[in-house]
Design a protein around this motif. Structure first.
Motif, mmCIF file in Angstrom:
data_model
loop_
_atom_site.group_PDB
_atom_site.id
_atom_site.type_symbol
_atom_site.label_atom_id
_atom_site.label_comp_id
_atom_site.label_asym_id
_atom_site.label_seq_id
_atom_site.Cartn_x
_atom_site.Cartn_y
_atom_site.Cartn_z
ATOM 1 N N THR A 1 0.708 -1.206 0.011
ATOM 2 C CA THR A 1 0.114 -0.056 0.078
ATOM 3 C C THR A 1 0.744 1.418 -0.088
ATOM 4 O O THR A 1 0.246 2.359 -0.171
ATOM 5 C CB THR A 1 -0.988 0.059 1.432
ATOM 6 N N ALA A 2 2.230 0.929 -0.012
ATOM 7 C CA ALA A 2 3.149 2.311 0.520
ATOM 8 C C ALA A 2 2.991 3.094 -0.911
ATOM 9 O O ALA A 2 3.064 4.458 -0.739
ATOM 10 C CB ALA A 2 4.466 1.904 0.397
ATOM 11 N N GLY A 3 2.636 2.705 -2.093
ATOM 12 C CA GLY A 3 2.885 3.631 -3.297
ATOM 13 C C GLY A 3 1.462 4.017 -3.631
ATOM 14 O O GLY A 3 1.136 4.859 -4.708
ATOM 15 N N LEU A 4 0.487 3.788 -3.014
ATOM 16 C CA LEU A 4 -0.874 4.016 -3.344
ATOM 17 C C LEU A 4 -1.178 5.737 -3.270
ATOM 18 O O LEU A 4 -0.846 6.170 -2.108
ATOM 19 C CB LEU A 4 -2.047 3.066 -2.742
ATOM 20 N N ALA A 5 -2.176 6.157 -4.017
ATOM 21 C CA ALA A 5 -2.649 7.500 -3.701
ATOM 22 C C ALA A 5 -3.367 7.454 -2.082
ATOM 23 O O ALA A 5 -3.976 6.431 -1.843
ATOM 24 C CB ALA A 5 -3.653 7.840 -4.460
ATOM 25 N N PRO A 6 -3.603 8.727 -1.493
ATOM 26 C CA PRO A 6 -3.949 8.687 -0.204
ATOM 27 C C PRO A 6 -5.214 8.114 0.058
ATOM 28 O O PRO A 6 -5.418 7.363 0.933
ATOM 29 C CB PRO A 6 -3.791 10.058 0.334
ATOM 30 N N ASP A 7 -6.141 8.279 -1.023
ATOM 31 C CA ASP A 7 -7.468 8.118 -0.751
ATOM 32 C C ASP A 7 -7.606 6.339 -1.120
ATOM 33 O O ASP A 7 -8.379 5.555 0.006
ATOM 34 C CB ASP A 7 -8.608 8.308 -1.606
ATOM 35 N N LEU A 8 -6.783 5.787 -1.837
ATOM 36 C CA LEU A 8 -6.785 4.264 -1.995
ATOM 37 C C LEU A 8 -5.937 3.690 -0.686
ATOM 38 O O LEU A 8 -6.124 2.308 -0.587
ATOM 39 C CB LEU A 8 -5.971 4.071 -3.405
#
Length: 322
Positions: A59-66
């Motif tokens: 999840t580290a590289g996901l956009a904040p909402d995702l």
């Protein structure tokens, strides 16, 4: 949608309580187990931190909402450990002020992105040489503030995860004023000090301990460490066990002496960066007639603190981190 084993296993994992299951090992498939380097029959206390760490990487590289959607979907956020995925979808909808349908879509988008990130990630390291080669299965600590300078006693039961003949322990302290010497470190039994390395610009130490005999995977060994802080050494107003690997059990005893602090409270699964905070809703503890507070913990998680904090103490207060 990604067509991969990882995607299907992640989809199954987020159902029900997600990672907040007592029997998490039954709900992870062979691909997740391989990526987490978990052997068949691995203890539950090893499974959860490994799976949580893997999910955090995905999840580290996901956009904040995702990223937020993924945290709720898998039950990673301790404040939103709800019984069903549907409950967590509703909570995400409330938090992001969207419809439940939109919240569900964001969780699905996050799942797909995590699977793609996992498929693109390097293969996990193989072989038993990775890592420190050992973990603490039990740690019992006594922190004394009724002595001339603070003293720490730590009795550890360590378990080998590969063949080893030494272990390394780190002692962390705030930077000391000029002229203050290093802590005095001694092993009362179970090991011999092979080397002590001092960190430049601080008063922390890396202590290499020689074991009495070579340990093999699964072997257990007990040792007792004593640390005496020098006069003038700054410390923190808490003592906490902060495991670097999963720890089955821990016990913290703090002896304040005849003049206990104005307030003492429990540290229980507090993220490492928040150990110095005085949180609202804290559980206040009452020292005994001897000026002692003791608490036991089980299933300690990596990167979280377990122990005791205080305020208003009239003597030097603090802790030595693990």
């Amino acid at each position: 949608m990604p067509d991969s084993d990882l995607y299907e296993e992640l989809k199954k994992l987020r159902r029900g309580r997600g990672v907040d299951r007592r029997d998490l090992g039954r709900y992870i498939g062979p691909e997740i187990r391989r990526r987490c380097r978990l052997a068949a029959g691995e203890k539950e206390i090893r499974i959860r931190p490994a799976v949580v760490a893997m999910l955090a990487d995905l999840t580290a590289g996901l956009a904040p909402d995702l990223q937020r959607a993924a945290q709720l979907a898998f039950g990673l956020d301790r404040d939103f450990r709800l019984a069903t995925l549907a409950d967590r979808e509703s909570r995400l909808a409330d938090l992001q002020r969207v419809s439940v349908r939109t919240a569900r879509r964001r969780m699905n988008d996050a799942l797909a992105a995590m699977a793609l990130a996992g498929d693109d990630a390097p293969e996990p390291a193989e072989g038993p040489a990775a890592g420190s080669g050992w973990r603490v299965s039990s740690l019992r600590a006594l922190f004394r503030l009724d002595t001339g300078t603070p003293e720490l006693y730590e009795m550890r039961t360590v378990t080998a995860t590969r063949e080893i003949d030494e272990i390394t322990i780190r002692i962390g302290l705030p930077e000391a004023p000029a002229g203050v010497g290093p802590p005095e470190v001694d092993v009362l039994f179970g090991a011999r000090i092979r080397a002590v390395e001092h960190r430049d610009g601080g008063n922390s130490q890396k202590v290499v301990l020689e074991l009495p005999e070579r340990m093999f995977p699964g072997d257990e060994h007990e040792l007792w460490l004593r640390v005496v802080l020098p006069p003038g050494q700054p410390t923190w107003s808490h003592y906490a066990i902060v495991p670097l690997d999963p720890c089955e059990s821990g016990m913290v005893r703090v002896r304040f002496g005849a003049e206990p602090p104005k307030e003492v409270w429990l540290i229980d699964e507090v993220p490492y960066p928040d150990l110095g905070e005085r949180p609202d809703g804290r559980q206040v503890l009452e020292p005994s007639a001897l000026g002692e507070v003791v608490r036991e913990f089980h299933g300690l998680r990596e990167g979280y603190g377990y122990g005791v904090a205080w305020t208003g103490l009239s003597v030097s207060s603090g802790h030595v981190e693990r």
